[in-house]
Write an enzyme that holds these catalytic residues in place. Structure first.
Site, PDB file in Angstrom:
ATOM      1  CB  SER A  55      -0.963  -0.041   1.195  1.00 51.37           C
ATOM      2  OG  SER A  55      -2.159   0.636   0.883  1.00 51.37           O
ATOM      3  CE  LYS A  57     -19.484  21.197  10.510  1.00 52.56           C
ATOM      4  NZ  LYS A  57     -18.274  21.680   9.791  1.00 52.56           N
TER       5      LYS A  57
END
Length: 290
Positions: free
Chosen positions: A158, A210
């Site tokens: 990765s 939000k």
């Protein structure tokens, strides 16, 4: 909370790390964060083994202020353990390596007249996305100034593989591996646990989205789709970066589907250049300087 800063860097944020390593980290943190149960997307329960993470959080003390070893004109820069954006030290510390330290060591080695080549000694499952690709671009753009090699001891997966791919050559041992070219994010849903404990959380927000991703509420379909879009964008950045660095078609890199490959297989796919032990790889690099 003592480990709260680690939770912020691991949960609900994209990370470039092998999934099985991520699970070990989460299981290790669970007890410290007061988590009694963790469930995979397929519904299977993740066994919580707090000690499975070994010495990842052990306090072994900081090494010397020098960030790399100069071995016969080769600067050896260590890239070990979990990779994070900022660690504030030039050397791996407590099972982690910071991109900030790698960057400083690399730039210093480039400007060091006593350094004729640079070797990244890598053994890492990956880590944070934040800061990774800026570092990789910087290393890639420095090609040609001095020979750069990635010597794996044992694996580069990765984010760690992203760094390795920026080098001129990648050497992998026969029992080591490369790959995991992908991005993962883990969302924690504490809503049921809070309800069962008699705690009710109410969000008062400006903007309907939000509170997306907060662990106190279930993940909505809209939030999940938005996060998937972000993950796809970062995944494509990863694919395109590796394709550029290794001179491969993006389609071939994408086709790996974030799988990992042992030594010979990695070389066959052109994700690495040669199967060698770390000592043999260093000798091969050093011989090119004579």
């Amino acid at each position: 909370m003592r480990f709260g800063h680690l939770a912020q860097r691991l949960f609900n944020t994209p990370i470039a790390i092998r999934p099985e390593k991520a699970e070990v980290i989460m299981a290790s943190l669970a007890e410290r964060l007061g988590i009694s149960k963790m469930i995979r997307l397929d519904g299977a329960e993740l066994a919580l083994t707090p000690h499975a993470f070994g010495g990842e959080f052990s306090q072994k003390g900081r090494d010397s202020v020098e960030g790399y070893f100069n071995v016969g004109g080769v600067a050896v820069i260590q890239v070990e353990g979990t990779l994070v954006q900022k660690l504030g030290t030039l050397e791996p510390y407590s099972g982690m390596t910071g991109y900030d330290g790698i960057r400083q060591n690399f730039l210093t080695a480039l400007g060091d007249p006593d350094v004729r080549a640079i070797a990244f000694s890598i053994d890492s499952p990956g880590g944070e996305v934040a800061g990774c690709f800026d570092l990789v671009d910087m290393i890639y753009e420095a090609r040609g100034e001095k020979p750069i090699a990635a010597i794996l001891d044992e694996g580069a997966y990765s984010a760690a593989y992203a760094i390795a791919s920026a080098a001129d050559e990648i050497y992998v041992p026969r029992t080591g591996g490369v790959g995991s070219i992908g991005v993962i994010s883990m969302h924690v849903d504490w809503s049921k646990a809070l309800t069962q404990s008699g705690v009710k959380v109410t969000f008062i927000t400006y903007g309907e989205r939000k509170a997306d991703g907060h662990p106190e509420i279930p993940l909505s379909d809209e939030a999940r789709a938005s996060f998937q879009t972000d993950i796809d964008t970062m995944g494509e950045l990863f694919v395109e970066t590796v394709a550029r660095n290794r001179g491969l078609a993006a389609s071939k890199v994408r086709a790996t589907q974030a799988a990992t490959y042992l030594g010979e297989r990695g070389v066959a796919l052109k994700l690495a250049d040669a199967v060698m032990s770390p000592d043999a790889a260093f000798a091969a690099l050093y011989s090119k300087l004579k």
